[in-house]
Design an enzyme around this catalytic site. Sequence first.
Site, PDB file in Angstrom:
ATOM      1  N   ARG A 159      34.243  43.741  49.026  1.00 16.51           N
ATOM      2  CA  ARG A 159      34.276  43.287  50.418  1.00 16.51           C
ATOM      3  C   ARG A 159      35.326  44.044  51.235  1.00 16.51           C
ATOM      4  NH1 ARG A 159      35.444  37.384  48.266  1.00 16.51           N
ATOM      5  NH2 ARG A 159      34.199  38.341  46.611  1.00 16.51           N
TER       6      ARG A 159
ATOM      7  N   LYS B  15      39.529  42.979  34.605  1.00 14.84           N
ATOM      8  CA  LYS B  15      38.378  42.295  34.038  1.00 14.84           C
ATOM      9  C   LYS B  15      38.508  42.189  32.524  1.00 14.84           C
ATOM     10  CE  LYS B  15      34.979  43.909  37.464  1.00 14.84           C
ATOM     11  NZ  LYS B  15      34.454  42.611  37.887  1.00 14.84           N
TER      12      LYS B  15
END
Length: 497
Positions: free
Chosen positions: A336, A262
Amino acid sequence: MNFELTTLTLSAASSQKCDALIVLVPEGVKPGKDAVSAILAQALKSGDLELKAGKNLQIYASPLLAARRVILAGTGDGSVRSVRLALAAVANVLKSPKVKKAVVVFAGKASGEAVATAVQCCADLSYVYTTTKSKAEPVALARLVVGVEDSAKVKSAFDMACAVAKGVGFAREWANRPANHATPTMLANAAKGLTTTGITCKVHGPAEVAKLGMGAFLAVAQGSAEQLRFIELRYNGAAKSEAPVVLIGKGITFDTGGISLKPAAEMDEMKFDMGGAASVLGVFAALAELRPAVNVVGLIPACENMPDGKAVKPGDVVTSMNGQTIEILNTDAEGRLVLCDAITYAARFKPQALVDIATLTGACVIALGNQRSGLFASDDALAAQLQAAGDAAQDLCWRMPLDDEYGEGLRSNFADVANVAGRAGGAITAAKFLQRFTGSMPWAHLDIAGTAWKSGAAKGATGRPVGLLMHYLANVAGSSKPAPKPARKKPVARKTA
């Protein structure tokens, strides 16, 4: 903070000994002849008090009243929103170091929703993060009395609000803690601390998770020096024959993005990436207070997502617990991956409903902002129940689509499914990925990326969606059979440190 509900008229309020007496005054109020009403009538007659929500008049040490200070606070139409604005406007009083006991009295009829709002607002105002501060002082307010004309009519709403307040506070505290003070092991210990009558906790370590075949969960955790933990909480409030509701909370205690790193700006906020896990912990803290007749299982796959030499790489293929292979195109789509294995594990409980809660996608923030959580569901009845619970709890969500066409972008040339499908509709494609693992279970997914925390000057966790989930569970409990009461045991002497 201790909350107390009592039947209290304005006449009786004048004799309440407290540090602050807050009188919530709606439009159209007709003052009586007691001391509080006399002051209210004079303030209205002179024009010193407006009854628009958020307007107030503070009075100090009136000889007519036992309270040290009195605040007449306008609540306009008396709606939930107006009550919230009125109490927010007197936050400086409630946070004062000299206010240890406060009384909030409704001048006129009060709905259960308005009473719940008063409790929740005061609980929110009294929360102060102190865990890693050397000089921070908690708010002095330790007791809040809520006075209404008829306490019996609003008691159930009050009890729910008190339980939610405890759960929200617990969730906020753990989500606010820095990642080095909220590791997967620490989260597991926090879960163990919730065990009480009717609540049990089991923690699975890396070896047990590997034995279960949770290859997707293991892949996310393999780049971190912190060991993963798979936390399993159970609350038994209904008969054993009642199928449980399973709640799964994403527990990424810090998310660097892994190899798909990130940007540095605001990466500190990725300590909040376990907001789903924090909300599940908060729900169990609230269940211990409210004890509704429902069975609940809480599952938290907890780990860090780090970029060391052992970390999973873009293009790697891993095998999930249910046997589906996954091509990891983006290691920053890790939530996920841990959730899909937890969903597979949840099937063993044969749940009446399965709800996962996750700070899953920035795309959901773009779609819905910070007001409503994204709701995805394979079952219309479950979706309607969660939407209604969110409305009742003032913890709003909005249903999003799950058309099959959205899942086409998840196709992979090298595995059964890819973990991302491009930028377009990112919140939906993430939900479509999870749906592949739900089978026939009634399933809903709450994307709380926009609602789990606030940025900027008010940076901090919100504790959402504990309120939504508790209202949903309470509704489920309404149709469940209560569990038999456990036999009383002789008290056992315990040593304390």
